[in-house]
Write a protein that holds these residues in place. Sequence first.
Motif, mmCIF file in Angstrom:
data_model
loop_
_atom_site.group_PDB
_atom_site.id
_atom_site.type_symbol
_atom_site.label_atom_id
_atom_site.label_comp_id
_atom_site.label_asym_id
_atom_site.label_seq_id
_atom_site.Cartn_x
_atom_site.Cartn_y
_atom_site.Cartn_z
ATOM 1 N N LEU A 134 35.628 19.425 38.608
ATOM 2 C CA LEU A 134 35.041 18.825 37.422
ATOM 3 C C LEU A 134 35.304 17.325 37.424
ATOM 4 C CD1 LEU A 134 36.247 21.491 34.841
ATOM 5 C CD2 LEU A 134 33.992 21.327 35.901
ATOM 6 N N ALA A 135 34.822 16.670 36.383
ATOM 7 C CA ALA A 135 35.033 15.229 36.282
ATOM 8 C C ALA A 135 36.518 14.889 36.176
ATOM 9 C CB ALA A 135 34.272 14.676 35.080
ATOM 10 N N THR A 136 37.332 15.818 35.627
ATOM 11 C CA THR A 136 38.761 15.573 35.469
ATOM 12 C C THR A 136 39.564 15.869 36.729
ATOM 13 O OG1 THR A 136 38.961 17.793 34.532
ATOM 14 C CG2 THR A 136 38.748 15.942 32.994
ATOM 15 N N GLY A 137 38.971 16.522 37.713
ATOM 16 C CA GLY A 137 39.687 16.822 38.937
ATOM 17 C C GLY A 137 39.420 18.236 39.415
ATOM 18 N N LEU A 138 40.166 18.635 40.426
ATOM 19 C CA LEU A 138 39.979 19.926 41.091
ATOM 20 C C LEU A 138 40.910 20.965 40.481
ATOM 21 C CD1 LEU A 138 38.413 21.209 43.550
ATOM 22 C CD2 LEU A 138 40.506 20.826 44.867
ATOM 23 N N GLU A 139 40.351 22.123 40.122
ATOM 24 C CA GLU A 139 41.133 23.227 39.600
ATOM 25 C C GLU A 139 40.952 24.435 40.509
ATOM 26 O OE1 GLU A 139 40.376 24.170 35.559
ATOM 27 O OE2 GLU A 139 41.256 22.306 34.789
ATOM 28 N N ARG A 140 42.081 25.074 40.835
ATOM 29 C CA ARG A 140 42.047 26.255 41.696
ATOM 30 C C ARG A 140 42.800 27.393 41.028
ATOM 31 N NH1 ARG A 140 42.606 24.696 48.106
ATOM 32 N NH2 ARG A 140 40.535 23.763 48.289
ATOM 33 N N ARG A 141 42.303 28.626 41.250
ATOM 34 C CA ARG A 141 42.898 29.808 40.627
ATOM 35 C C ARG A 141 43.010 30.914 41.674
ATOM 36 N NH1 ARG A 141 42.831 31.241 35.080
ATOM 37 N NH2 ARG A 141 44.474 32.818 34.784
ATOM 38 N N ARG A 142 44.112 31.645 41.626
ATOM 39 C CA ARG A 142 44.297 32.791 42.519
ATOM 40 C C ARG A 142 44.914 33.927 41.725
ATOM 41 N NH1 ARG A 142 47.339 32.313 48.209
ATOM 42 N NH2 ARG A 142 45.386 31.223 48.625
ATOM 43 N N VAL A 143 44.292 35.112 41.809
ATOM 44 C CA VAL A 143 44.775 36.308 41.132
ATOM 45 C C VAL A 143 44.835 37.436 42.149
ATOM 46 C CG1 VAL A 143 44.374 37.993 39.307
ATOM 47 C CG2 VAL A 143 43.799 35.584 38.914
ATOM 48 N N GLN A 144 46.014 38.057 42.271
ATOM 49 C CA GLN A 144 46.207 39.208 43.150
ATOM 50 C C GLN A 144 46.821 40.332 42.336
ATOM 51 O OE1 GLN A 144 48.661 36.981 45.925
ATOM 52 N NE2 GLN A 144 47.070 37.114 47.495
ATOM 53 N N LEU A 145 46.245 41.527 42.463
ATOM 54 C CA LEU A 145 46.652 42.656 41.620
ATOM 55 C C LEU A 145 46.708 43.927 42.446
ATOM 56 C CD1 LEU A 145 47.176 43.969 38.799
ATOM 57 C CD2 LEU A 145 44.690 44.206 38.594
ATOM 58 N N ALA A 146 47.798 44.680 42.272
ATOM 59 C CA ALA A 146 47.935 46.023 42.849
ATOM 60 C C ALA A 146 48.321 46.956 41.717
ATOM 61 C CB ALA A 146 48.988 46.051 43.939
ATOM 62 N N GLU A 147 47.550 48.040 41.534
ATOM 63 C CA GLU A 147 47.709 48.898 40.367
ATOM 64 C C GLU A 147 47.627 50.353 40.785
ATOM 65 O OE1 GLU A 147 45.854 47.896 36.283
ATOM 66 O OE2 GLU A 147 44.496 49.360 37.178
ATOM 67 N N ALA A 148 48.446 51.198 40.147
ATOM 68 C CA ALA A 148 48.430 52.642 40.397
ATOM 69 C C ALA A 148 48.466 53.371 39.063
ATOM 70 C CB ALA A 148 49.618 53.054 41.256
ATOM 71 N N GLU A 149 47.673 54.449 38.953
ATOM 72 C CA GLU A 149 47.618 55.254 37.738
ATOM 73 C C GLU A 149 47.681 56.731 38.096
ATOM 74 O OE1 GLU A 149 44.141 54.449 35.478
ATOM 75 O OE2 GLU A 149 44.685 52.373 35.003
ATOM 76 N N ALA A 150 48.327 57.513 37.230
ATOM 77 C CA ALA A 150 48.375 58.959 37.379
ATOM 78 C C ALA A 150 48.250 59.585 35.995
ATOM 79 C CB ALA A 150 49.673 59.402 38.037
ATOM 80 N N ARG A 151 47.498 60.676 35.901
ATOM 81 C CA ARG A 151 47.317 61.364 34.617
ATOM 82 C C ARG A 151 47.460 62.867 34.846
ATOM 83 N NH1 ARG A 151 42.603 63.955 34.894
ATOM 84 N NH2 ARG A 151 41.038 63.166 36.372
#
Length: 337
Positions: free
Chosen positions: A156-173
Amino acid sequence: MLQEIYLLVGPELGEYVWEDANGDGVQQLDEFREEVTPLEGQYLRTFLPGDELIPTIGVQGRLRLRLDPSRLFDDDATGWRRALARVSSLTTLDVQEKSEEPDLARVYLLDPAVLQDAATTLNGRFRVGQEVAFFQGEPRFGGRLFGQHLRSTNRLATGLERRRVQLAEAEARAVLAGPLSGELRGALERNASDSPFASRRFDIRGAELEPEATWQFSRGVSLSGGVRLARNRDVEGEVRTARILILPLRARIASAGRLQLLLQAERADVRLDGDATLGQAAFELTERRGAGVSYLWSASGQYTLNRFLRASLSYEGRAPAEAPTVHNVRLQLSAVF
């Protein structure tokens, strides 16, 4: 080149809240955060083009692959065929890129060396997700594994923005006894952001465990409750830790296709260790709640008056720590002809 701005539009359209961090009464970009509950935000974020024009190339690629072995075997399958028929897999891949790269072929072919390059990328996103479900079609028990990796770049005009999201999920019912069923969920997550603004820079590593029990009184009435334990650590700069305990309660009521009612309430206790932080970093570290004890409750319902008219009502309240209680009410009447 786009410029980020915030417009005061009121609670109907607003999605962001302004917090005057330094008390100077001047709105600054790093003092806005996302709303916690609907109708809380007064500001809407938008992007306006600046005076600088940049020639770019844009490309998008999407892949969705579902594997369902049950379609290969009949209901009488036994042994490994029966076991394989109860497993399904879903893979998703999403690539978006807007770049100044002069070599167009490398962008069109999704060359990893040019995707989300700090020197040429204006806007880029890469997401891959993998889900595996077990015991498909089994009403008494089941499970799920899910993993996701997301990386985005935005200049953007204000500068560079970077994002990283890593997710590991387990469910049992599983059905525990009669009308009582239970569900257990666990997750590991990393949420990192690099931005020109200090309030938007964070690297949060989190772990959570959430057991839940549901009592089915009848086909249309159920009550669920549980506990959610989470621990988040922000290792960007000074290490900050948030220990989160949430007690949720949820009730569902449905009647003959005419009435649908959902009641929810939760108590959240967030304890912070380390220096205080503001803005989006605090929003992410405390999972939208802030430090201290807070309460959140809501009621939403829909009633079908006749074949043409339908009424819906939603009420949400929030009592954050050391802040006034917020109430939001919305009534809507819709007609279909």
